[in-house]
Design an enzyme around this catalytic site. Structure first.
Site, PDB file in Angstrom:
ATOM      1  N   GLU A   1     -13.706   2.798  -3.358  1.00  0.00           N
ATOM      2  CA  GLU A   1     -14.422   4.070  -3.396  1.00  0.00           C
ATOM      3  C   GLU A   1     -13.938   4.986  -4.508  1.00  0.00           C
ATOM      4  O   GLU A   1     -12.763   4.969  -4.882  1.00  0.00           O
ATOM      5  CB  GLU A   1     -14.239   4.816  -2.065  1.00  0.00           C
ATOM      6  CG  GLU A   1     -14.821   4.107  -0.862  1.00  0.00           C
ATOM      7  CD  GLU A   1     -14.602   4.868   0.432  1.00  0.00           C
ATOM      8  OE1 GLU A   1     -15.154   4.438   1.460  1.00  0.00           O
ATOM      9  OE2 GLU A   1     -13.892   5.909   0.420  1.00  0.00           O
TER      10      GLU A   1
ATOM     11  N   HIS B   1       0.797  -1.223   0.000  1.00  0.00           N
ATOM     12  CA  HIS B   1       0.000   0.000   0.000  1.00  0.00           C
ATOM     13  C   HIS B   1       0.836   1.282   0.000  1.00  0.00           C
ATOM     14  O   HIS B   1       0.854   2.043   0.955  1.00  0.00           O
ATOM     15  CB  HIS B   1      -0.947   0.004   1.204  1.00  0.00           C
ATOM     16  CG  HIS B   1      -1.981  -1.069   1.175  1.00  0.00           C
ATOM     17  ND1 HIS B   1      -3.020  -1.116   2.064  1.00  0.00           N
ATOM     18  CD2 HIS B   1      -2.131  -2.151   0.366  1.00  0.00           C
ATOM     19  CE1 HIS B   1      -3.772  -2.179   1.813  1.00  0.00           C
ATOM     20  NE2 HIS B   1      -3.242  -2.809   0.785  1.00  0.00           N
TER      21      HIS B   1
END
Length: 361
Positions: free
Chosen positions: A235, A145
Protein backbone atom coordinates in the site's frame (compact mmCIF):
# COMPACT_ATOMS: atom_id res chain seq x y z
CA UNK A 1 39.01 2.97 8.90
CA UNK A 2 38.89 3.11 5.11
CA UNK A 3 36.72 0.50 3.38
CA UNK A 4 37.49 -1.01 -0.02
CA UNK A 5 34.47 0.55 -1.63
CA UNK A 6 34.55 1.48 -5.31
CA UNK A 7 33.79 5.11 -6.17
CA UNK A 8 33.23 6.17 -9.75
CA UNK A 9 33.10 9.65 -11.16
CA UNK A 10 30.08 10.30 -13.34
CA UNK A 11 32.15 10.69 -16.51
CA UNK A 12 34.37 7.68 -15.88
CA UNK A 13 32.02 4.84 -15.06
CA UNK A 14 32.86 1.57 -16.75
CA UNK A 15 30.55 0.59 -19.64
CA UNK A 16 29.44 -2.55 -17.79
CA UNK A 17 28.37 -0.39 -14.87
CA UNK A 18 26.29 2.11 -16.84
CA UNK A 19 23.20 1.52 -18.92
CA UNK A 20 20.76 3.58 -20.95
CA UNK A 21 17.07 2.77 -20.60
CA UNK A 22 13.96 4.39 -22.04
CA UNK A 23 11.31 6.07 -19.91
CA UNK A 24 8.42 8.51 -20.16
CA UNK A 25 10.95 11.30 -19.52
CA UNK A 26 13.21 10.13 -22.34
CA UNK A 27 16.43 8.12 -22.23
CA UNK A 28 17.95 7.62 -18.79
CA UNK A 29 21.55 6.92 -17.89
CA UNK A 30 21.93 4.63 -14.87
CA UNK A 31 25.47 4.39 -13.56
CA UNK A 32 27.21 2.99 -10.52
CA UNK A 33 28.58 5.65 -8.22
CA UNK A 34 29.49 3.54 -5.18
CA UNK A 35 30.18 -0.20 -5.36
CA UNK A 36 31.31 -2.91 -2.95
CA UNK A 37 28.60 -2.24 -0.35
CA UNK A 38 27.40 -5.06 1.91
CA UNK A 39 23.61 -5.21 2.23
CA UNK A 40 23.06 -1.45 1.98
CA UNK A 41 19.80 -0.30 3.56
CA UNK A 42 19.63 3.51 3.34
CA UNK A 43 21.44 6.50 1.88
CA UNK A 44 21.22 10.23 2.53
CA UNK A 45 23.10 13.34 1.46
CA UNK A 46 24.88 15.84 3.67
CA UNK A 47 24.60 19.55 2.78
CA UNK A 48 28.11 19.54 1.26
CA UNK A 49 27.20 16.72 -1.15
CA UNK A 50 28.84 13.89 0.80
CA UNK A 51 26.85 10.67 1.08
CA UNK A 52 26.10 8.53 4.13
CA UNK A 53 25.10 4.89 3.69
CA UNK A 54 23.98 2.29 6.21
CA UNK A 55 24.85 -1.39 5.88
CA UNK A 56 22.57 -3.82 7.67
CA UNK A 57 25.34 -5.60 9.59
CA UNK A 58 26.02 -2.40 11.53
CA UNK A 59 28.32 -0.19 9.46
CA UNK A 60 27.80 3.46 8.67
CA UNK A 61 29.84 4.82 5.75
CA UNK A 62 30.64 8.42 4.82
CA UNK A 63 31.48 8.81 1.14
CA UNK A 64 33.31 12.01 0.24
CA UNK A 65 35.98 13.13 -2.24
CA UNK A 66 36.60 9.67 -3.63
CA UNK A 67 36.87 7.87 -0.28
CA UNK A 68 34.47 5.74 1.75
CA UNK A 69 35.17 6.15 5.45
CA UNK A 70 33.70 3.91 8.16
CA UNK A 71 32.13 6.02 10.89
CA UNK A 72 32.73 4.86 14.48
CA UNK A 73 30.29 5.32 17.35
CA UNK A 74 27.40 3.41 15.83
CA UNK A 75 25.26 1.51 18.39
CA UNK A 76 25.24 -2.26 18.71
CA UNK A 77 22.57 -3.74 16.45
CA UNK A 78 20.55 -6.95 16.28
CA UNK A 79 21.75 -8.09 12.83
CA UNK A 80 19.58 -11.17 12.48
CA UNK A 81 16.82 -11.86 9.98
CA UNK A 82 15.65 -8.47 8.73
CA UNK A 83 17.18 -6.67 11.70
CA UNK A 84 20.34 -4.58 11.78
CA UNK A 85 21.38 -1.00 11.12
CA UNK A 86 18.55 0.38 9.03
CA UNK A 87 17.64 3.98 8.19
CA UNK A 88 19.67 7.20 8.40
CA UNK A 89 18.20 10.70 8.56
CA UNK A 90 20.07 14.00 8.24
CA UNK A 91 18.00 16.84 9.74
CA UNK A 92 17.68 20.14 7.94
CA UNK A 93 19.77 21.93 10.59
CA UNK A 94 22.74 19.59 10.16
CA UNK A 95 25.11 22.46 9.38
CA UNK A 96 24.57 23.72 12.93
CA UNK A 97 23.66 20.55 14.88
CA UNK A 98 25.74 17.95 12.95
CA UNK A 99 23.15 15.41 14.10
CA UNK A 100 22.88 12.04 12.37
CA UNK A 101 19.79 10.00 13.25
CA UNK A 102 19.81 6.21 12.94
CA UNK A 103 17.06 3.63 13.24
CA UNK A 104 17.99 0.05 13.93
CA UNK A 105 17.01 -3.26 15.49
CA UNK A 106 18.17 -2.97 19.09
CA UNK A 107 19.16 -6.10 21.04
CA UNK A 108 17.24 -6.35 24.30
CA UNK A 109 16.74 -9.03 26.93
CA UNK A 110 14.13 -11.32 25.46
CA UNK A 111 14.68 -10.34 21.83
CA UNK A 112 14.94 -7.08 19.91
CA UNK A 113 12.96 -3.94 19.11
CA UNK A 114 12.94 -1.07 16.65
CA UNK A 115 14.95 1.82 18.07
CA UNK A 116 16.08 5.29 17.07
CA UNK A 117 18.98 7.38 18.31
CA UNK A 118 21.25 10.21 17.26
CA UNK A 119 24.84 11.34 17.52
CA UNK A 120 26.95 14.25 16.30
CA UNK A 121 29.20 13.65 13.31
CA UNK A 122 32.74 14.72 14.11
CA UNK A 123 34.29 17.44 11.96
CA UNK A 124 36.58 14.91 10.28
CA UNK A 125 33.66 12.51 9.65
CA UNK A 126 35.29 9.58 11.43
CA UNK A 127 32.83 9.07 14.30
CA UNK A 128 29.47 9.79 15.85
CA UNK A 129 30.02 11.53 19.17
CA UNK A 130 27.69 11.25 22.16
CA UNK A 131 25.31 8.80 20.49
CA UNK A 132 22.14 8.45 22.57
CA UNK A 133 19.16 6.14 22.28
CA UNK A 134 16.04 8.29 22.04
CA UNK A 135 13.29 5.69 21.77
CA UNK A 136 12.82 1.96 21.48
CA UNK A 137 9.95 -0.49 21.44
CA UNK A 138 9.37 -3.57 23.53
CA UNK A 139 11.46 -6.70 23.14
CA UNK A 140 9.98 -9.41 20.91
CA UNK A 141 11.60 -12.57 19.64
CA UNK A 142 12.29 -13.11 15.97
CA UNK A 143 13.95 -11.09 13.26
CA UNK A 144 11.09 -9.91 11.04
CA UNK A 145 9.36 -6.63 10.22
CA UNK A 146 11.18 -3.84 12.03
CA UNK A 147 9.82 -1.12 9.71
CA UNK A 148 12.31 1.57 10.70
CA UNK A 149 12.08 4.51 8.26
CA UNK A 150 12.76 8.00 9.62
CA UNK A 151 11.29 11.26 8.32
CA UNK A 152 11.75 14.80 9.59
CA UNK A 153 8.44 16.68 9.67
CA UNK A 154 8.21 20.32 8.58
CA UNK A 155 8.24 21.44 12.23
CA UNK A 156 11.46 19.55 12.99
CA UNK A 157 9.82 16.64 14.81
CA UNK A 158 10.55 13.12 13.59
CA UNK A 159 8.40 10.22 12.42
CA UNK A 160 9.56 6.61 12.90
CA UNK A 161 7.82 3.60 11.33
CA UNK A 162 7.64 0.29 13.17
CA UNK A 163 6.71 -3.11 11.78
CA UNK A 164 4.31 -5.67 13.21
CA UNK A 165 7.28 -7.97 13.91
CA UNK A 166 5.91 -10.64 11.60
CA UNK A 167 3.14 -11.87 13.87
CA UNK A 168 0.89 -12.46 10.83
CA UNK A 169 -2.85 -11.93 10.38
CA UNK A 170 -3.55 -13.47 13.79
CA UNK A 171 -1.37 -10.96 15.64
CA UNK A 172 -3.27 -7.85 16.67
CA UNK A 173 -0.34 -5.82 18.02
CA UNK A 174 -0.75 -3.34 15.13
CA UNK A 175 -4.31 -2.65 16.31
CA UNK A 176 -3.41 -2.14 19.96
CA UNK A 177 -2.85 1.59 20.63
CA UNK A 178 -0.93 0.74 23.79
CA UNK A 179 1.74 -1.16 21.84
CA UNK A 180 4.55 0.08 19.60
CA UNK A 181 4.39 -2.55 16.83
CA UNK A 182 2.80 -1.67 13.49
CA UNK A 183 2.68 2.06 14.17
CA UNK A 184 4.01 5.44 13.17
CA UNK A 185 5.75 6.98 16.18
CA UNK A 186 6.04 10.78 16.44
CA UNK A 187 8.97 12.16 18.45
CA UNK A 188 10.44 15.49 19.44
CA UNK A 189 14.13 16.11 18.80
CA UNK A 190 15.05 14.86 22.27
CA UNK A 191 13.01 11.66 22.04
CA UNK A 192 9.89 12.67 23.95
CA UNK A 193 6.45 12.07 22.47
CA UNK A 194 5.42 14.74 19.96
CA UNK A 195 1.90 13.28 19.76
CA UNK A 196 -0.20 12.10 22.68
CA UNK A 197 -3.63 10.72 21.74
CA UNK A 198 -6.28 9.61 24.24
CA UNK A 199 -5.95 5.93 24.98
CA UNK A 200 -2.74 5.62 22.98
CA UNK A 201 0.80 5.00 24.15
CA UNK A 202 2.65 8.35 24.10
CA UNK A 203 4.17 8.93 20.70
CA UNK A 204 1.78 6.68 18.75
CA UNK A 205 0.66 8.75 15.75
CA UNK A 206 -1.19 6.13 13.67
CA UNK A 207 -1.85 2.41 13.85
CA UNK A 208 -2.76 -0.57 11.70
CA UNK A 209 0.48 -0.75 9.69
CA UNK A 210 2.18 -4.01 8.68
CA UNK A 211 5.75 -3.11 7.70
CA UNK A 212 6.39 0.36 6.29
CA UNK A 213 9.81 0.39 4.60
CA UNK A 214 9.39 3.67 2.75
CA UNK A 215 8.39 7.06 4.14
CA UNK A 216 8.58 10.69 3.04
CA UNK A 217 6.62 13.95 3.06
CA UNK A 218 4.35 14.97 0.20
CA UNK A 219 4.28 18.49 -1.24
CA UNK A 220 1.96 19.62 1.56
CA UNK A 221 4.19 18.19 4.30
CA UNK A 222 1.90 15.23 5.02
CA UNK A 223 3.53 11.89 5.75
CA UNK A 224 3.39 9.24 3.02
CA UNK A 225 4.22 5.57 3.56
CA UNK A 226 4.69 2.49 1.43
CA UNK A 227 4.15 -0.71 3.35
CA UNK A 228 4.34 -4.39 2.61
CA UNK A 229 1.25 -6.54 2.38
CA UNK A 230 1.33 -10.29 2.59
CA UNK A 231 0.63 -11.95 -0.78
CA UNK A 232 -0.40 -8.74 -2.49
CA UNK A 233 -1.86 -5.73 -0.77
CA UNK A 234 1.25 -3.53 -0.63
CA UNK A 235 0.00 0.00 0.00
CA UNK A 236 0.72 3.70 -0.38
CA UNK A 237 -0.89 5.57 2.52
CA UNK A 238 -1.24 9.23 3.43
CA UNK A 239 -0.89 9.18 7.20
CA UNK A 240 -2.72 11.46 9.62
CA UNK A 241 -2.78 11.50 13.40
CA UNK A 242 -5.12 9.03 15.09
CA UNK A 243 -6.06 7.18 11.90
CA UNK A 244 -6.21 3.39 11.61
CA UNK A 245 -4.76 1.90 8.42
CA UNK A 246 -6.30 -1.52 8.88
CA UNK A 247 -3.69 -4.24 9.26
CA UNK A 248 -4.50 -7.07 9.91
CA UNK A 249 -8.26 -6.46 9.94
CA UNK A 250 -8.43 -5.31 6.31
CA UNK A 251 -6.09 -5.92 3.38
CA UNK A 252 -6.14 -6.20 -0.41
CA UNK A 253 -3.79 -9.16 -0.18
CA UNK A 254 -4.26 -12.72 0.92
CA UNK A 255 -2.53 -14.86 3.49
CA UNK A 256 0.55 -16.89 2.56
CA UNK A 257 -0.73 -20.12 1.11
CA UNK A 258 -4.09 -18.50 0.30
CA UNK A 259 -7.12 -17.35 2.19
CA UNK A 260 -8.67 -14.02 3.14
CA UNK A 261 -6.97 -11.80 5.67
CA UNK A 262 -9.20 -10.43 8.41
CA UNK A 263 -12.57 -9.07 7.32
CA UNK A 264 -11.83 -8.22 3.69
CA UNK A 265 -10.69 -5.01 2.01
CA UNK A 266 -12.83 -2.38 3.76
CA UNK A 267 -14.22 -1.59 7.18
CA UNK A 268 -15.79 1.51 8.69
CA UNK A 269 -13.28 3.55 10.68
CA UNK A 270 -10.29 2.20 8.76
CA UNK A 271 -8.48 4.10 6.03
CA UNK A 272 -8.20 3.12 2.39
CA UNK A 273 -4.81 3.30 0.65
CA UNK A 274 -4.06 5.84 -2.04
CA UNK A 275 -2.73 2.99 -4.17
CA UNK A 276 -2.14 -0.73 -3.74
CA UNK A 277 -0.38 -3.53 -5.58
CA UNK A 278 -1.64 -7.03 -6.34
CA UNK A 279 0.59 -9.00 -6.72
CA UNK A 280 3.08 -7.62 -4.25
CA UNK A 281 6.18 -5.69 -5.34
CA UNK A 282 7.69 -5.48 -1.82
CA UNK A 283 8.15 -1.67 -1.91
CA UNK A 284 11.10 -0.09 -0.14
CA UNK A 285 12.27 3.49 -0.01
CA UNK A 286 10.02 6.43 -0.91
CA UNK A 287 10.64 9.77 -2.57
CA UNK A 288 8.43 12.55 -3.97
CA UNK A 289 10.39 14.10 -6.80
CA UNK A 290 10.78 17.88 -6.75
CA UNK A 291 13.91 18.60 -8.79
CA UNK A 292 14.72 20.35 -12.06
CA UNK A 293 16.49 17.49 -13.82
CA UNK A 294 13.21 15.70 -14.64
CA UNK A 295 10.56 18.45 -14.83
CA UNK A 296 7.87 16.10 -16.17
CA UNK A 297 8.19 14.01 -13.00
CA UNK A 298 7.79 16.76 -10.41
CA UNK A 299 5.29 15.65 -7.79
CA UNK A 300 5.56 11.98 -8.77
CA UNK A 301 6.19 9.29 -6.18
CA UNK A 302 9.08 6.82 -6.50
CA UNK A 303 9.63 3.58 -4.63
CA UNK A 304 11.82 0.53 -5.22
CA UNK A 305 10.81 -3.09 -5.59
CA UNK A 306 12.58 -5.74 -3.53
CA UNK A 307 11.08 -8.73 -5.34
CA UNK A 308 10.53 -7.63 -8.95
CA UNK A 309 13.62 -5.54 -9.71
CA UNK A 310 12.42 -2.12 -10.82
CA UNK A 311 11.89 1.48 -9.77
CA UNK A 312 8.21 2.35 -9.56
CA UNK A 313 7.07 5.84 -10.59
CA UNK A 314 3.53 6.71 -9.54
CA UNK A 315 1.69 9.77 -10.86
CA UNK A 316 -0.89 10.98 -8.30
CA UNK A 317 -2.44 13.35 -10.84
CA UNK A 318 -3.14 10.46 -13.23
CA UNK A 319 -4.93 8.20 -10.76
CA UNK A 320 -1.66 6.81 -9.40
CA UNK A 321 -0.76 5.39 -12.81
CA UNK A 322 2.50 3.45 -12.60
CA UNK A 323 5.60 3.37 -14.77
CA UNK A 324 8.14 0.64 -14.07
CA UNK A 325 11.74 1.59 -14.80
CA UNK A 326 13.74 -1.60 -15.10
CA UNK A 327 17.35 -2.30 -15.97
CA UNK A 328 20.13 -4.70 -15.04
CA UNK A 329 20.93 -2.38 -12.12
CA UNK A 330 17.48 -2.22 -10.51
CA UNK A 331 17.78 -5.56 -8.69
CA UNK A 332 16.21 -5.48 -5.20
CA UNK A 333 16.00 -1.71 -4.83
CA UNK A 334 16.12 -0.89 -1.11
CA UNK A 335 16.13 2.93 -1.07
CA UNK A 336 15.57 5.82 -3.47
CA UNK A 337 16.37 9.51 -2.86
CA UNK A 338 16.63 12.78 -4.75
CA UNK A 339 20.15 14.22 -4.79
CA UNK A 340 20.79 17.96 -4.30
CA UNK A 341 21.29 18.38 -8.07
CA UNK A 342 17.98 16.68 -8.92
CA UNK A 343 19.44 13.33 -9.95
CA UNK A 344 17.73 10.19 -8.64
CA UNK A 345 19.86 7.80 -6.61
CA UNK A 346 18.95 4.30 -5.52
CA UNK A 347 20.51 1.37 -3.64
CA UNK A 348 20.65 -2.12 -5.10
CA UNK A 349 20.96 -4.86 -2.49
CA UNK A 350 21.97 -7.49 -5.06
CA UNK A 351 24.78 -5.41 -6.57
CA UNK A 352 25.83 -3.76 -3.31
CA UNK A 353 25.87 -0.46 -5.15
CA UNK A 354 24.50 3.07 -5.19
CA UNK A 355 23.33 4.15 -8.63
CA UNK A 356 22.67 7.59 -10.11
CA UNK A 357 19.91 8.22 -12.67
CA UNK A 358 20.27 11.22 -15.01
CA UNK A 359 19.01 12.13 -18.50
CA UNK A 360 21.09 10.38 -21.15
CA UNK A 361 23.04 12.81 -23.31
Amino acid sequence: MLRKVGLMAAMAALPAQAETVESSAGSLRIEAMVTGLEEPWALEFLPDGALVVTERDGRLLLVRDGEAQSVAGVPEVFAEGQGGLLDVMIPRDFAESREVWLSYAMPLEGGAATAVGKGRLSEDGTRLDAFEVLYHGDAMRGGRHFGSRLVEALDGTVFLTTGDRGTGPEGLESQDPARVEGKVIHLNRYGSAATSLPGHRPGVFSLGHRNAQGATLDADGTLLLVEHGAQGGDEVNRVEAGRNYGWPVISYGEDYGGGRIGEGAEKAGMEQPLHYWVPSIAPSGLMVYGGEMFPDWRGDVFTGSLNSDFLSRLDPEAGWAEERIASAQTARVRDVVEAPDGAIWFLSVIDGAAYRVTPAE
